[in-house]
Design a protein around this motif. Structure first.
Motif, PDB file in Angstrom:
ATOM      1  N   PHE A 116       0.833  -1.207   0.000  1.00  0.00           N
ATOM      2  CA  PHE A 116       0.000   0.000   0.000  1.00  0.00           C
ATOM      3  C   PHE A 116       0.866   1.254   0.000  1.00  0.00           C
ATOM      4  N   ARG A 117       1.952   1.213   0.737  1.00  0.00           N
ATOM      5  CA  ARG A 117       2.854   2.365   0.774  1.00  0.00           C
ATOM      6  C   ARG A 117       3.476   2.590  -0.615  1.00  0.00           C
ATOM      7  N   ALA A 118       3.843   1.500  -1.300  1.00  0.00           N
ATOM      8  CA  ALA A 118       4.428   1.628  -2.637  1.00  0.00           C
ATOM      9  C   ALA A 118       3.424   2.196  -3.626  1.00  0.00           C
ATOM     10  N   ALA A 119       2.185   1.745  -3.542  1.00  0.00           N
ATOM     11  CA  ALA A 119       1.150   2.281  -4.428  1.00  0.00           C
ATOM     12  C   ALA A 119       0.918   3.758  -4.148  1.00  0.00           C
ATOM     13  N   ASP A 120       0.893   4.121  -2.885  1.00  0.00           N
ATOM     14  CA  ASP A 120       0.695   5.511  -2.511  1.00  0.00           C
ATOM     15  C   ASP A 120       1.840   6.381  -3.027  1.00  0.00           C
ATOM     16  N   ARG A 121       3.055   5.890  -2.874  1.00  0.00           N
ATOM     17  CA  ARG A 121       4.235   6.633  -3.330  1.00  0.00           C
ATOM     18  C   ARG A 121       4.218   6.839  -4.841  1.00  0.00           C
ATOM     19  N   ASN A 122       3.671   5.855  -5.559  1.00  0.00           N
ATOM     20  CA  ASN A 122       3.639   5.918  -7.026  1.00  0.00           C
ATOM     21  C   ASN A 122       2.319   6.455  -7.571  1.00  0.00           C
TER      22      ASN A 122
END
Length: 320
Positions: free
Chosen positions: A161-167
């Motif tokens: 979820f953090r990676a999706a948010d960052r991207n």
């Protein structure tokens, strides 16, 4: 004079019937295609291509659809492992994107991945760099056998979820866990998701599929989980400020007709502006047209249907 009045009355009632008739949903926010490889995995007789879906959409009067890649199927731990799994995942995401490119303006694709696999973050980052796959991410907790009571699973989900948010990638998540293995689900697991997973993606739209269930509304744990989000919405919890729910597979499956009033009540508690129409796999007998007809049998007002039928979440291209 009587004939004129009769004609006027007939015209009046005809216009009233048209005005009261439900509109078609503009977009199907939960759809899939079947590549030849995934068709074999799912024991389907043939692939289901973009052109096949477009025909079903046209029959239902639906203009656009969000295609959720089935690449996460290759990570299913309850199926035999496939050779070169990550290569297959990339190939499936790319195949889905290529299909969608055939219908620009009508189809949007979300990248799919099993969030528990070691390659998950690599694939999320790869998809984020692809102009055809960077819109969003599809995660399927049932298919990936996610256990929200397992701290290691929660850690990996939080990273995804953090990676999706960052991207800047939206997420569509099938939250209900695996039925066959009786993974725990209900208020406790929904609270874990809200507190420890959803909180890792504060800037992006997150769409919970199937009204937090897995089709129909027969499983009481689905309602228990949904109430956690309803309470968060009611108290204006910032963690749910970008939360949406799709209703794919809710109306039309299981004992849904005896639960019409409950489903409608939950939709109103969520807020109709957060509800997105969806139908799921159109290669089954439950086509977009059948999903649309069942949805419009729910006891909602014409105004409520209008809002849902025309909702456009922020992740859609062209949305400000």
């Amino acid at each position: 004079m009587n004939n004129s009045l009769s004609c006027c009355s007939l015209l009046f009632w005809l216009l009233m019937s048209i005005a009261q008739a439900p509109e078609n949903p503009q977009t199907d926010y939960h759809e899939h295609l079947l590549s030849p490889t995934v068709a074999r995995i799912l024991d389907q007789p043939k692939p289901f291509l973009a052109r096949d879906l477009i025909a079903e959409m046209d029959a239902a009067g639906i203009r656009r659809a969000v295609i959720l890649s089935l690449a996460y199927q290759f990570g299913d731990p309850n199926r035999p492992r496939v050779e070169d799994e990550y290569t297959q995942v990339k190939r499936e995401n790319d195949w889905t994107a290529q299909q969608v490119k055939e219908y620009p303006g009508r189809l949007v694709v979300f990248c799919g991945v099993d969030p528990l696999r070691d390659y998950a973050l690599t694939e999320i980052n790869r998809c984020s760099q692809d102009p055809n796959l960077r819109t969003g991410l599809k995660l399927h907790f049932g298919n990936s056998d996610v256990d929200l009571d397992n701290p290691e699973h929660v850690r990996k989900l939080r990273e995804a979820f953090r990676a999706a948010d960052r991207n800047h990638m939206a997420i569509v998540v099938h939250l209900h866990p695996n039925f066959d293995h009786h993974r725990p689900y209900g208020a406790k697991e929904a609270q874990i998701f809200l507190s420890e997973v959803l909180s890792a993606a504060p800037h992006i739209p997150v769409q919970i599929a199937h009204l937090a269930g897995s089709g129909g509304y027969d499983d009481p744990t689905t309602d228990a989980a949904l109430l956690v989000f309803l309470n968060a919405i009611a108290r204006h919890d910032p963690r749910v400020s970008h939360l949406y729910f799709d209703i794919s597979g809710v109306a039309g499956l299981g004992d849904w007709k005896n639960k019409k009033q409950l489903i409608a009540a939950r939709i109103r508690q969520i807020g109709v502006h957060r509800i997105l129409f969806g139908s799921d796999g159109a290669w089954t007998t439950f086509t977009p047209l059948r999903a649309e007809i069942a949805f419009h049998e729910l006891p909602l007002t014409r105004e409520e249907f209008h809002v849902i039928d025309t909702n456009v979440p922020p992740y859609m291209p062209g949305k400000p």
